[in-house]
Design a protein around this motif. Structure first.
Motif, PDB file in Angstrom:
ATOM      1  N   LEU A  54      13.622 -42.796  46.227  1.00  0.00           N
ATOM      2  CA  LEU A  54      13.341 -43.916  45.321  1.00  0.00           C
ATOM      3  C   LEU A  54      13.440 -43.491  43.854  1.00  0.00           C
ATOM      4  CD1 LEU A  54      10.354 -45.542  47.233  1.00  0.00           C
ATOM      5  CD2 LEU A  54      12.713 -46.373  47.109  1.00  0.00           C
ATOM      6  N   ILE A  55      13.041 -42.263  43.563  1.00  0.00           N
ATOM      7  CA  ILE A  55      13.141 -41.761  42.186  1.00  0.00           C
ATOM      8  C   ILE A  55      14.608 -41.638  41.778  1.00  0.00           C
ATOM      9  CG2 ILE A  55      12.809 -39.709  40.744  1.00  0.00           C
ATOM     10  CD1 ILE A  55      10.065 -39.367  42.101  1.00  0.00           C
ATOM     11  N   ILE A  56      15.450 -41.136  42.677  1.00  0.00           N
ATOM     12  CA  ILE A  56      16.884 -41.018  42.385  1.00  0.00           C
ATOM     13  C   ILE A  56      17.474 -42.397  42.119  1.00  0.00           C
ATOM     14  CG2 ILE A  56      19.118 -40.491  43.437  1.00  0.00           C
ATOM     15  CD1 ILE A  56      17.743 -38.105  44.811  1.00  0.00           C
ATOM     16  N   ASN A  57      17.139 -43.378  42.979  1.00  0.00           N
ATOM     17  CA  ASN A  57      17.627 -44.743  42.764  1.00  0.00           C
ATOM     18  C   ASN A  57      17.160 -45.294  41.419  1.00  0.00           C
ATOM     19  OD1 ASN A  57      19.100 -45.015  45.058  1.00  0.00           O
ATOM     20  ND2 ASN A  57      17.674 -46.349  46.130  1.00  0.00           N
ATOM     21  N   ALA A  58      15.888 -45.030  41.092  1.00  0.00           N
ATOM     22  CA  ALA A  58      15.334 -45.550  39.839  1.00  0.00           C
ATOM     23  C   ALA A  58      16.022 -44.924  38.627  1.00  0.00           C
ATOM     24  CB  ALA A  58      13.833 -45.288  39.786  1.00  0.00           C
ATOM     25  N   LEU A  59      16.334 -43.641  38.690  1.00  0.00           N
ATOM     26  CA  LEU A  59      17.064 -42.984  37.599  1.00  0.00           C
ATOM     27  C   LEU A  59      18.405 -43.671  37.357  1.00  0.00           C
ATOM     28  CD1 LEU A  59      16.377 -39.221  38.442  1.00  0.00           C
ATOM     29  CD2 LEU A  59      15.644 -40.397  36.365  1.00  0.00           C
ATOM     30  N   MET A  60      19.105 -43.945  38.452  1.00  0.00           N
ATOM     31  CA  MET A  60      20.433 -44.554  38.330  1.00  0.00           C
ATOM     32  C   MET A  60      20.335 -46.012  37.874  1.00  0.00           C
ATOM     33  SD  MET A  60      22.297 -42.804  41.643  1.00  0.00           S
ATOM     34  CE  MET A  60      23.946 -43.269  41.147  1.00  0.00           C
ATOM     35  N   LEU A  61      19.303 -46.704  38.335  1.00  0.00           N
ATOM     36  CA  LEU A  61      19.125 -48.098  37.908  1.00  0.00           C
ATOM     37  C   LEU A  61      18.802 -48.179  36.419  1.00  0.00           C
ATOM     38  CD1 LEU A  61      17.079 -49.456  40.955  1.00  0.00           C
ATOM     39  CD2 LEU A  61      19.405 -50.144  40.297  1.00  0.00           C
ATOM     40  N   ASN A  62      17.997 -47.260  35.914  1.00  0.00           N
ATOM     41  CA  ASN A  62      17.729 -47.208  34.471  1.00  0.00           C
ATOM     42  C   ASN A  62      19.021 -47.039  33.689  1.00  0.00           C
ATOM     43  OD1 ASN A  62      14.743 -47.029  33.388  1.00  0.00           O
ATOM     44  ND2 ASN A  62      14.722 -46.098  35.418  1.00  0.00           N
ATOM     45  N   TYR A  63      19.840 -46.114  34.143  1.00  0.00           N
ATOM     46  CA  TYR A  63      21.099 -45.835  33.444  1.00  0.00           C
ATOM     47  C   TYR A  63      22.032 -47.045  33.510  1.00  0.00           C
ATOM     48  CZ  TYR A  63      25.176 -43.197  31.869  1.00  0.00           C
ATOM     49  OH  TYR A  63      26.265 -42.743  31.169  1.00  0.00           O
ATOM     50  N   ALA A  64      22.097 -47.691  34.681  1.00  0.00           N
ATOM     51  CA  ALA A  64      22.952 -48.871  34.833  1.00  0.00           C
ATOM     52  C   ALA A  64      22.527 -49.974  33.865  1.00  0.00           C
ATOM     53  CB  ALA A  64      22.884 -49.370  36.276  1.00  0.00           C
ATOM     54  N   HIS A  65      21.217 -50.174  33.736  1.00  0.00           N
ATOM     55  CA  HIS A  65      20.725 -51.198  32.803  1.00  0.00           C
ATOM     56  C   HIS A  65      21.076 -50.839  31.364  1.00  0.00           C
ATOM     57  CE1 HIS A  65      17.877 -52.658  36.065  1.00  0.00           C
ATOM     58  NE2 HIS A  65      18.515 -53.739  35.678  1.00  0.00           N
ATOM     59  N   ASP A  66      20.944 -49.557  31.013  1.00  0.00           N
ATOM     60  CA  ASP A  66      21.252 -49.135  29.647  1.00  0.00           C
ATOM     61  C   ASP A  66      22.739 -49.277  29.335  1.00  0.00           C
ATOM     62  OD1 ASP A  66      18.627 -48.618  29.221  1.00  0.00           O
ATOM     63  OD2 ASP A  66      18.772 -46.436  29.357  1.00  0.00           O
ATOM     64  N   PHE A  89      24.950 -35.186  37.270  1.00  0.00           N
ATOM     65  CA  PHE A  89      24.588 -36.481  36.703  1.00  0.00           C
ATOM     66  C   PHE A  89      23.082 -36.727  36.841  1.00  0.00           C
ATOM     67  CE2 PHE A  89      24.397 -41.235  37.397  1.00  0.00           C
ATOM     68  CZ  PHE A  89      24.531 -41.555  36.051  1.00  0.00           C
ATOM     69  N   LEU A  90      22.534 -36.434  38.028  1.00  0.00           N
ATOM     70  CA  LEU A  90      21.102 -36.637  38.252  1.00  0.00           C
ATOM     71  C   LEU A  90      20.263 -35.696  37.386  1.00  0.00           C
ATOM     72  CD1 LEU A  90      21.002 -37.169  42.120  1.00  0.00           C
ATOM     73  CD2 LEU A  90      20.605 -38.881  40.340  1.00  0.00           C
ATOM     74  N   GLU A  91      20.757 -34.492  37.191  1.00  0.00           N
ATOM     75  CA  GLU A  91      20.042 -33.558  36.309  1.00  0.00           C
ATOM     76  C   GLU A  91      20.019 -34.094  34.888  1.00  0.00           C
ATOM     77  OE1 GLU A  91      20.224 -28.880  34.855  1.00  0.00           O
ATOM     78  OE2 GLU A  91      21.449 -29.550  36.540  1.00  0.00           O
ATOM     79  N   TYR A  92      21.145 -34.683  34.459  1.00  0.00           N
ATOM     80  CA  TYR A  92      21.218 -35.284  33.122  1.00  0.00           C
ATOM     81  C   TYR A  92      20.246 -36.461  33.006  1.00  0.00           C
ATOM     82  CZ  TYR A  92      23.058 -38.448  29.538  1.00  0.00           C
ATOM     83  OH  TYR A  92      23.193 -39.316  28.486  1.00  0.00           O
ATOM     84  N   LEU A  93      20.221 -37.336  34.042  1.00  0.00           N
ATOM     85  CA  LEU A  93      19.342 -38.508  34.002  1.00  0.00           C
ATOM     86  C   LEU A  93      17.873 -38.112  33.967  1.00  0.00           C
ATOM     87  CD1 LEU A  93      21.016 -40.987  36.542  1.00  0.00           C
ATOM     88  CD2 LEU A  93      21.274 -40.900  34.062  1.00  0.00           C
ATOM     89  N   SER A  94      17.523 -37.049  34.690  1.00  0.00           N
ATOM     90  CA  SER A  94      16.122 -36.621  34.724  1.00  0.00           C
ATOM     91  C   SER A  94      15.645 -36.113  33.371  1.00  0.00           C
ATOM     92  CB  SER A  94      15.931 -35.538  35.784  1.00  0.00           C
ATOM     93  OG  SER A  94      16.633 -34.357  35.433  1.00  0.00           O
ATOM     94  N   LYS A  95      16.588 -35.777  32.479  1.00  0.00           N
ATOM     95  CA  LYS A  95      16.230 -35.306  31.142  1.00  0.00           C
ATOM     96  C   LYS A  95      16.053 -36.463  30.160  1.00  0.00           C
ATOM     97  CE  LYS A  95      18.502 -30.808  31.630  1.00  0.00           C
ATOM     98  NZ  LYS A  95      19.635 -29.950  31.194  1.00  0.00           N
ATOM     99  N   ILE A  96      16.742 -37.580  30.431  1.00  0.00           N
ATOM    100  CA  ILE A  96      16.654 -38.688  29.476  1.00  0.00           C
ATOM    101  C   ILE A  96      15.668 -39.772  29.905  1.00  0.00           C
ATOM    102  CG2 ILE A  96      18.990 -38.288  28.612  1.00  0.00           C
ATOM    103  CD1 ILE A  96      19.941 -40.673  30.215  1.00  0.00           C
ATOM    104  N   TYR A  97      15.267 -39.771  31.182  1.00  0.00           N
ATOM    105  CA  TYR A  97      14.280 -40.741  31.656  1.00  0.00           C
ATOM    106  C   TYR A  97      13.070 -39.994  32.202  1.00  0.00           C
ATOM    107  CZ  TYR A  97      18.259 -43.910  31.429  1.00  0.00           C
ATOM    108  OH  TYR A  97      19.345 -44.629  31.003  1.00  0.00           O
ATOM    109  N   LYS A  98      11.934 -40.240  31.623  1.00  0.00           N
ATOM    110  CA  LYS A  98      10.717 -39.555  32.037  1.00  0.00           C
ATOM    111  C   LYS A  98      10.296 -39.987  33.439  1.00  0.00           C
ATOM    112  CE  LYS A  98       5.950 -38.671  30.537  1.00  0.00           C
ATOM    113  NZ  LYS A  98       4.903 -38.981  29.529  1.00  0.00           N
TER     114      LYS A  98
END
Length: 487
Positions: free
Chosen positions: A93-105, A471-480
């Motif tokens: 769920l955390i992985i999905n949420a990271l990607m959903l945040n990025y998609a919205h941005d 990509f996931l490593e990058y997202l984990s750095k920009i989304y708390k």
């Protein structure tokens, strides 16, 4: 599994597609107690996205259902905990949420019309090829889903599809050329084999002792166990005709042919006798175990067993290594006997004296020195190297080269295909292989065309996994990511 999928097709499709169905057919599945200190009943917050208790519960139920099916319906909560299913659900769920945040941005959105179109096109909700709203609501209800939650999951899935389309990265022409080079290029090679066994070397006493002093930590006595044990030999079990006939009647379902039919007694009589004796030996051994544990067993004999003792087998030694002093091991079959043992004392390993380690140290020292001489000889002979032609070599070559066995030949080929020099040597365990690559060529075009598509698809999958990881490593750095604590 195929039978289950066909029988429960409408449930299986929903489970796979949107990953929201709880464990079907077994009711509600709980998954532990969380202390919800975060707002709005959330188990985690990722950027601007809250992961709710209900969503976590559904994802856990989905994973539980999948693993339970794979285990033939034998999964329980304790096993699920050991397997880490709960943590896996939250990570998903955390992985999905990271990607959903990025998609919205990025400005990606899913319209209500797209959601309706997706749902109404699902075969699982169709009756006579037409979407049936009643079937839709009933199916969700049977799977403990509210339409609002299901539609939200469909929205998220469509959004992730749009993001994945943007992130789709096919292989570049250069990457395809690299794959061709790795898999379809072959080398015409000359080789010469040098064997460590051909080297004459006499070790001096003082050098052996010095080698032992520098490496004495590796020369240890074996760990031992003083045990009190009783064994029951299967061969000592007596039986009569009535015993084995009764055993056959009680367990006849264990004696089946390939069609699943019970075999006649006379046809399997020898197997029945073996199984009966084995089962009785187990029962007798359990009695000895109980008696031994109570300290009442008069048959027990004391002995010392050392690790590495092949008479007892790996499993028995492994159980001893995990046991504590005064612990009694349940019966375990070793060869033809069931052994139960009480660990009286653990004898720790300790450093060997020089005299005790001398022979092993000499062997290791000689091998070490020969390996150095072998490499020195390889360097010298490489200057004026003249080898024998072995023809073209590629990743599919199965030839066993003269002077090498099958495994050594395979090892040599694997290392050769990754070298960067056209001339050199490759060190194996006990040998050195001098080589010179005289020329290279690409395999015939028909071989390339036959295998290239499969190779490219595998290359795309590997590249996709690498891209996804970065990509996931990058997202984990920009989304708390804030995880809730668990009691």
């Amino acid at each position: 599994m195929i039978g289950f999928m066909q029988k429960h097709k409408k449930y299986f499709i929903i489970t796979v597609w949107v990953s929201t169905i709880a464990f079907i057919g077994a009711g509600f599945v709980g998954w532990g107690n969380y202390n919800f200190s975060l707002t709005n009943n959330a188990v985690a917050i990722v950027g601007d996205t809250k992961i709710s208790f209900e969503k976590m519960q559904r994802e856990y139920g989905r994973l539980y259902s999948i693993y339970n099916q794979l285990m033939g319906g034998e999964l329980d909560e304790e096993q699920a905990k050991k397997m880490g299913i709960e943590e896996q659900a939250l990570n998903n769920l955390i992985i999905n949420a990271l990607m959903l945040n990025y998609a919205h941005d990025l400005g990606l959105r899913v319209s209500k019309e797209e959601i309706i179109k997706e749902i109404t096109n699902m075969e699982v909700f169709k009756n006579n090829e037409v979407f049936d709203e009643g079937l839709y609501k009933n199916t969700l209800e049977e799977n403990h889903l509210r339409p609002k939650d299901f539609e939200e999951s469909v929205q998220e899935s469509l959004l992730l599809q749009k993001l994945n389309a943007l992130l789709d990265m096919p292989l570049t022409p250069l990457e395809e050329d690299m794959l061709k080079a790795a898999y379809f290029v072959e080398d015409w090679v000359q080789i010469k084999v040098l064997d460590k066994e051909d080297i004459k070397f006499v070790a001096k006493e003082e050098d052996i002792k010095k080698y032992w002093e520098e490496n004495q930590d590796i020369y240890q006595t074996q760990r031992g166990y003083e045990i009190s044990s009783v064994s029951v030999n299967v061969k000592d079990i007596n039986y009569n005709e009535e015993d084995i006939k009764k055993y056959y009647e009680d367990f006849k379902n264990q004696f089946l042919n390939e069609e699943g039919q019970v075999l006649p007694f006379l046809e399997v009589k020898n197997r029945v006798i073996e199984d009966y004796k084995d089962s009785q030996a187990q029962k007798e051994a359990l009695k000895e175990y109980i008696s031994l544990r109570k300290g009442e067993n008069q048959k027990a004999k004391n002995s010392i067993v050392y690790e590495g003792d092949n008479r007892y087998g790996v499993e028995f030694i492994s159980l001893l290594s995990q046991a504590n002093e005064k612990e009694t091991l349940k019966p375990i079959k070793v060869n033809d006997s069931y052994i139960t043992a009480e660990v009286l004392k653990i004898i720790p390993s300790q450093s060997k004296t020089y005299e005790e380690a001398k022979n092993d140290a000499r062997e290791d020292y000689v091998s070490f020195e020969k390996a150095k001489i072998l490499e020195e000889n390889a360097k010298k002979e490489l200057v004026n190297f003249k080898g024998i032609d072995v023809g073209y070599v590629n990743k599919d070559t199965t030839e066993v080269f003269k002077g090498l066995d099958k495994n050594e030949s395979r090892d040599f080929i694997n290392q050769l295909l990754s070298v960067k020099k056209e001339k050199g040597y490759i060190l194996l365990t006990n040998k050195a292989v001098l080589y010179q690559i005289l020329r290279q060529r690409v395999k015939k075009s028909d071989i390339i065309s036959h295998n290239l598509e499969f190779l490219i698809q595998n290359g795309i999958q590997v590249k996709g996994r690498l891209v996804e990881s970065e990509f996931l490593e990058y997202l984990s750095k920009i989304y708390k990511v804030v995880r809730n604590s668990k009691n």
